[in-house]
Design an enzyme around this catalytic site. Structure first.
Site, PDB file in Angstrom:
ATOM      1  N   HIS A 157       0.481  -1.319  -0.325  1.00 20.63           N
ATOM      2  CA  HIS A 157      -0.154  -0.163  -0.040  1.00 20.63           C
ATOM      3  C   HIS A 157       1.012   1.538   0.177  1.00 20.63           C
ATOM      4  O   HIS A 157       2.032   1.236   0.386  1.00 20.63           O
ATOM      5  CB  HIS A 157      -0.655   0.210   1.384  1.00 20.63           C
ATOM      6  CG  HIS A 157      -0.182   0.144   2.650  1.00 20.63           C
ATOM      7  ND1 HIS A 157       0.940   1.142   2.927  1.00 20.63           N
ATOM      8  CD2 HIS A 157       0.172  -0.969   3.504  1.00 20.63           C
ATOM      9  CE1 HIS A 157       1.382   0.240   4.040  1.00 20.63           C
ATOM     10  NE2 HIS A 157       1.333  -0.879   4.392  1.00 20.63           N
TER      11      HIS A 157
HETATM   12  O1  LIG Z   1       6.177  -0.723  13.437  1.00 15.75           O
HETATM   13  P1  LIG Z   1       4.448  -0.942  12.783  1.00 15.75           P
HETATM   14  O2  LIG Z   1       3.681  -0.089  14.166  1.00 15.75           O
HETATM   15  O3  LIG Z   1       4.100   0.465  11.848  1.00 15.75           O
HETATM   16  O4  LIG Z   1       4.741  -2.102  12.186  1.00 15.75           O
HETATM   17  C1  LIG Z   1       2.930  -1.834  11.150  1.00 15.75           C
HETATM   18  C2  LIG Z   1       3.787  -2.440  10.380  1.00 15.75           C
HETATM   19  O5  LIG Z   1       4.511  -1.752   9.465  1.00 15.75           O
HETATM   20  P2  LIG Z   1       5.672  -1.707   8.893  1.00 15.75           P
HETATM   21  O6  LIG Z   1       6.896  -2.534  10.303  1.00 15.75           O
HETATM   22  O7  LIG Z   1       5.599  -2.793   7.635  1.00 15.75           O
HETATM   23  O8  LIG Z   1       6.167  -0.595   8.820  1.00 15.75           O
HETATM   24  C3  LIG Z   1       2.662  -2.497   8.941  1.00 15.75           C
HETATM   25  O9  LIG Z   1       2.490  -2.976   7.438  1.00 15.75           O
HETATM   26  P3  LIG Z   1       2.267  -2.248   6.493  1.00 15.75           P
HETATM   27  O10 LIG Z   1       3.531  -2.725   5.291  1.00 15.75           O
HETATM   28  O11 LIG Z   1       1.136  -2.769   6.537  1.00 15.75           O
HETATM   29  O12 LIG Z   1       2.780  -0.731   7.401  1.00 15.75           O
HETATM   30  C4  LIG Z   1       1.666  -3.774  10.144  1.00 15.75           C
HETATM   31  O13 LIG Z   1       0.305  -4.512   8.835  1.00 15.75           O
HETATM   32  C5  LIG Z   1       1.154  -3.441  11.019  1.00 15.75           C
HETATM   33  O14 LIG Z   1       0.285  -4.809  11.544  1.00 15.75           O
HETATM   34  C6  LIG Z   1       2.755  -3.483  12.438  1.00 15.75           C
HETATM   35  O15 LIG Z   1       3.105  -4.721  12.115  1.00 15.75           O
HETATM   36  P4  LIG Z   1       3.726  -5.263  13.512  1.00 15.75           P
HETATM   37  O16 LIG Z   1       4.490  -6.039  13.180  1.00 15.75           O
HETATM   38  O17 LIG Z   1       2.331  -5.593  13.620  1.00 15.75           O
HETATM   39  O18 LIG Z   1       4.294  -4.279  14.657  1.00 15.75           O
END
Ligand SMILES: O=P(O)(O)O[C@H]1[C@H](OP(=O)(O)O)[C@@H](OP(=O)(O)O)[C@H](O)[C@@H](O)[C@H]1OP(=O)(O)O
Length: 472
Positions: A92
């Site tokens: 996304h």
């Molecule tokens: O650290 P956050 O809360 O932002 O982590 C998100 C994930 O973001 P990312 O680490 O990839 O920057 C998010 O992935 P995304 O691609 O959808 O942005 C994920 O969906 C969300 O659940 C968080 O991951 P977590 O591993 O559950 O902390």
């Protein structure tokens, strides 16, 4: 020339010359200021923003022209090659922070505002003027920049693959859209589609999309991954150790010094929250925020490594189940390639010319790992940060907002059926494939290379809790 020289000799000529000279100087200053302003807008540490980074930092040529494409990257082995199928698995676009991170940002900002803690430095003074505008309801939703990310990507892909992502194929129902159920993915899908219908002024037809979390959020449905990694702190023990290690402690001390706050207040989570404030102010509002002044390049590299360490152990090579949880997406992808190759062989129209699948970083990282991309010879651990500065597994380069993994199947006539992988619009080489000369290997060679996965990688078998080896 003589006439020109004589002209400038006259009193009016001097006035003209000085006018032209001052115009030239003003133009240079404006250009320099604009350039400087543009550069000033980009935090020096923006290339270390991991999965919180903008797509433009991975492809800097897009800062000047967001719709620029470089077809030379595609390099089909011959002019006979024509695309017969394209799958695009896309993260996304730019989003708000998740609620979890917003809470930590609020906690940090409250400490900065609390006059009874420590003393005020000049940076802390500036940050007390900063308004905390993030609210928990934002919780990872797509922002306007994220809409634009996907619209611009859609337009660039029509320019890179005009015979595939075309009005004719869209109207012909040959382009399929599949998305995760998350708001940021659904709205990214709608943005991608809107770019096409706006570009081609299509108003008479609605094009649907499928929500399929089994494919795009497989990590939630793989029981063994959920139990053994996602909910198991010991699976990311190296991450915990690094967060408490000397490198991070120094970063936290420096933040405390910058803020005039006792270092005991600045935990890893609050240091990460400060870093995230810098990343989101830039990604969402294109602002080089004062929060970024809390970090120099060395600090940013350390925080970048902490995030890569987490992705390595949670989504990457750290545990085999991380990548095996993407078996369902792997088979979905290769069965579609097989179907397209067969239809092409039978001289039939390829029934699904383009598949656009929109998911998460957590969708793409396990699949890239399963395919062997970005594998280092040595695992990332809590103790080898210094020797991993040139690591391949670096999410700042792989996984920005709107990151996209493309597989393009070509019919090259006598040159055979060939398959080209691309990440973020740049070609990849399939790791370990013998013929490294061509950026576009024979499709059959790719299938041979992944034959163990094609014959195995059974999602149910891999993801069941008591994983009994398949041969029993
Ligand atoms: O650290 P956050 O809360 O932002 O982590 C998100 C994930 O973001 P990312 O680490 O990839 O920057 C998010 O992935 P995304 O691609 O959808 O942005 C994920 O969906 C969300 O659940 C968080 O991951 P977590 O591993 O559950 O902390």
């Amino acid at each position: 020339m003589l006439l020109l020289f004589e002209t400038f000799q006259s009193p009016n000529g001097y006035i003209m010359l000085s006018f032209l000279l001052s115009c030239f100087i003003i133009l240079c200053c404006v250009h320099h200021h604009v350039t400087l302003k543009d550069e000033e807008a980009i935090p020096l540490i923006s290339k270390y923003f991991n999965t919180k980074g903008r797509y433009e930092e991975v492809n800097p040529y897009l800062r000047q022209d967001i719709l620029a494409v470089n077809r030379s990257f595609l390099q089909p082995p011959s002019s006979q090659c024509r695309e017969i199928h394209l799958t695009a698995i896309i993260r996304h676009g730019t989003r708000y922070p998740t609620a979890k991170n917003i809470k930590e940002m609020q906690q940090l900002h409250n400490i900065v505002l609390n006059n009874s803690i420590g003393e005020h430095t000049w940076l802390r003074e500036i940050l007390t003027q900063w308004t905390m505008w993030y609210i928990e309801d934002m919780d990872g939703r797509l922002v306007q920049k994220g809409v634009e990310d996907l619209k611009h990507l859609a337009i660039r892909l029509t320019r890179l693959f005009p015979s595939m992502i075309s009005e004719e194929k869209l109207r012909g129902g040959l382009i399929r859209f599949i998305t995760s159920s998350k708001d940021r993915c659904v709205n990214s899908t709608l943005s991608f589609k809107a770019a096409l219908t706006e570009m081609w002024a299509i108003r008479d037809v609605e094009f649907g999309y499928e929500v399929n979390d089994a494919l795009m959020r497989f990590f939630e449905q793989c029981t063994r991954f959920v139990q053994e990694v996602d909910k198991n702190q010991s699976a990311v023990i190296d991450v915990q150790k690094f967060k408490q290690g000397p490198e991070m402690m120094r970063v936290q001390e420096k933040i405390a010094e910058h803020l005039g706050i006792p270092s005991s207040f600045i935990t890893y989570d609050l240091a990460e929250a400060a870093f995230f404030l810098c990343t989101y102010e830039f990604a969402v509002k294109a602002i080089n925020s004062p929060w970024c002044q809390l970090f120099d390049e060395d600090d940013a590299k350390i925080i970048e490594y902490a995030s890569d360490l987490r992705e390595f152990w949670k989504r990457g090579y750290g545990h085999d189940i991380n990548s095996k949880s993407s078996c369902i997406l792997f088979h979905d992808l290769f069965s579609r390639l097989a179907k397209a190759a067969n239809e092409n062989k039978l001289r039939q129209q390829v029934s699904e010319a383009v598949t656009v699948q929109i998911g998460h970083a957590d969708t793409l990282l396990p699949l890239l790992t399963l395919l062997g991309f970005f594998k280092d010879t040595v695992s990332l651990t809590s103790t080898n940060y210094a020797s991993q500065t040139q690591r391949s597994f670096r999410t700042s380069h792989m996984m920005p907002y709107a990151a996209n993994f493309l597989l393009v199947l070509y019919d090259c006539g006598e040159g055979g059926i060939r398959l080209q992988p691309l990440l973020n619009e740049k070609p990849l080489i399939f790791p370990g494939l013998t013929d490294q000369q061509v950026s576009m290997p024979l499709y059959e060679d790719v299938r041979k290379h992944y034959r163990d996965l094609l014959n195995g990688c059974d999602f149910e078998a891999e993801c069941q809790l008591f994983n009994i080896p398949a041969e029993f």
